[in-house]
Scaffold this active site. Structure first.
Site, PDB file in Angstrom:
ATOM      1  N   CYS A  73      51.280 -25.678  68.515  1.00  0.00           N
ATOM      2  CA  CYS A  73      50.780 -25.690  67.141  1.00  0.00           C
ATOM      3  C   CYS A  73      51.942 -25.314  66.229  1.00  0.00           C
ATOM      4  CB  CYS A  73      49.649 -24.663  67.026  1.00  0.00           C
ATOM      5  SG  CYS A  73      49.008 -24.424  65.371  1.00  0.00           S
ATOM      6  N   CYS A 183      52.554 -31.509  62.663  1.00  0.00           N
ATOM      7  CA  CYS A 183      51.314 -30.866  63.121  1.00  0.00           C
ATOM      8  C   CYS A 183      50.918 -31.580  64.408  1.00  0.00           C
ATOM      9  CB  CYS A 183      50.231 -31.033  62.052  1.00  0.00           C
ATOM     10  SG  CYS A 183      48.587 -30.516  62.606  1.00  0.00           S
TER      11      CYS A 183
HETATM   12  N1  DGL Z   1      47.810 -28.363  65.435  1.00  0.00           N
HETATM   13  C1  DGL Z   1      48.095 -27.436  64.370  1.00  0.00           C
HETATM   14  C2  DGL Z   1      49.552 -27.571  63.952  1.00  0.00           C
HETATM   15  O1  DGL Z   1      50.347 -28.123  64.707  1.00  0.00           O
HETATM   16  C3  DGL Z   1      47.072 -27.612  63.318  1.00  0.00           C
HETATM   17  C4  DGL Z   1      47.041 -26.514  62.364  1.00  0.00           C
HETATM   18  C5  DGL Z   1      45.712 -26.194  61.771  1.00  0.00           C
HETATM   19  O2  DGL Z   1      44.827 -25.807  62.534  1.00  0.00           O
HETATM   20  O3  DGL Z   1      45.617 -26.268  60.552  1.00  0.00           O
HETATM   21  O4  DGL Z   1      49.965 -27.134  62.909  1.00  0.00           O
END
Ligand code: DGL
Length: 262
Positions: A73, A183
């Site tokens: 993430c 993301c």
């Molecule tokens: N997969 C997360 C990232 O890479 C998503 C972030 C979120 O939950 O807003 O930033």
């Protein structure tokens, strides 16, 4: 220790884009994936909140006996990895927007970055961006609402098309030739993005680089699994099991998906 699993966590189902790369690149490794969908999106939360949630996920993966943790993430990495590394003894791999390859190869000198508010406003992102983007214009856009729609399973929906088009349009107008997906949820949007963007725009995400780095760090710590057996893969969610399953439907690596409270 070598036979213990690689722990991977994300705010939800998006980090499965990273899990897929790892499970293919390291076929003998066991993995445990935590989708913290109950608390998604992280991108709108305060830094303190993101740190607290990252600690919670780490504690769970340690309880499940993981030997290394991949923070799949960008938002958690850019806000919490420093704290995680200074709190726990095991190695952590993070994921950050791949701005370096985009900056090195852009011809128009215009690069787009689509990421969460939490990532784009982080100190770590600002630092990386400063190092690599001299003489380059970076068009940063916050992908408000995209993670929510993906978590709801509405990837190929009219709302998604409208929202994505509105975020990408200003980048096209600026003549970007690289789009960095900052993301881990966004690689699932590549088929739609390809319809919006012309062929001259290259889309970059960090999945493969994270898998490569995971191998390097496992090796450096003598943690690579020497077993010749195919690894086992257990994915857990504290949200909707069906949504996580649907993300993995076309996946060829054998895995299980279950509910877990964490
Ligand atoms: N997969 C997360 C990232 O890479 C998503 C972030 C979120 O939950 O807003 O930033």
């Amino acid at each position: 220790m070598q036979h213990q699993a690689i722990g991977i966590f994300d705010s939800g189902i998006g980090g499965t884009s990273i899990w897929k790369e790892i499970s293919v690149a390291l076929p003998n490794e066991n993995t445990i994936y935590l989708a913290d969908s109950k608390n998604a999106p992280y991108g709108k939360r305060s830094k303190d909140d993101i740190i607290a949630l990252s600690i919670k996920n780490t504690e769970k993966l340690l309880e499940l006996n993981c030997k290394i943790i991949v923070v799949a993430c960008n938002t958690a990495t850019t806000n919490a990895i420093k704290v995680l590394r200074s709190t726990y003894d095991i190695p952590f791999i993070g994921i950050e927007p791949a701005i370096k390859p985009a900056a090195l190869h852009t011809k128009t000198k215009k690069v787009g970055v689509l990421a969460t508010k939490g990532t784009l406003s982080s100190e770590l992102f600002a630092k990386t961006s400063d190092v690599y983007t001299n003489n380059i214009e970076v068009i940063e856009v916050i992908g408000t609402g995209l993670v929510e729609l993906i978590e709801e399973g509405k990837i190929d929906s009219p709302e998604m098309h409208t929202l994505l088009t509105s975020y990408i349009k200003p980048m096209i107008e600026k003549d970007i030739d690289y789009l960095v997906l900052g993301c881990s949820h966004y690689p699932y949007l590549i088929p739609i993005l390809r319809k919006i963007l012309s062929d001259k725009v290259t889309i970059i995400d960090s999945g493969e680089a994270v898998a490569r780095q995971t191998r390097v760090i496992l090796d450096a710590n003598h943690l690579l699994n020497s077993s010749s057996k195919t690894g086992t893969h257990n994915l857990y969610t504290n949200g909707d099991v069906h949504t996580l399953k649907s993300m993995l439907r076309s996946n060829t690596v054998a895995h299980t998906v279950s509910s877990l409270d964490f």
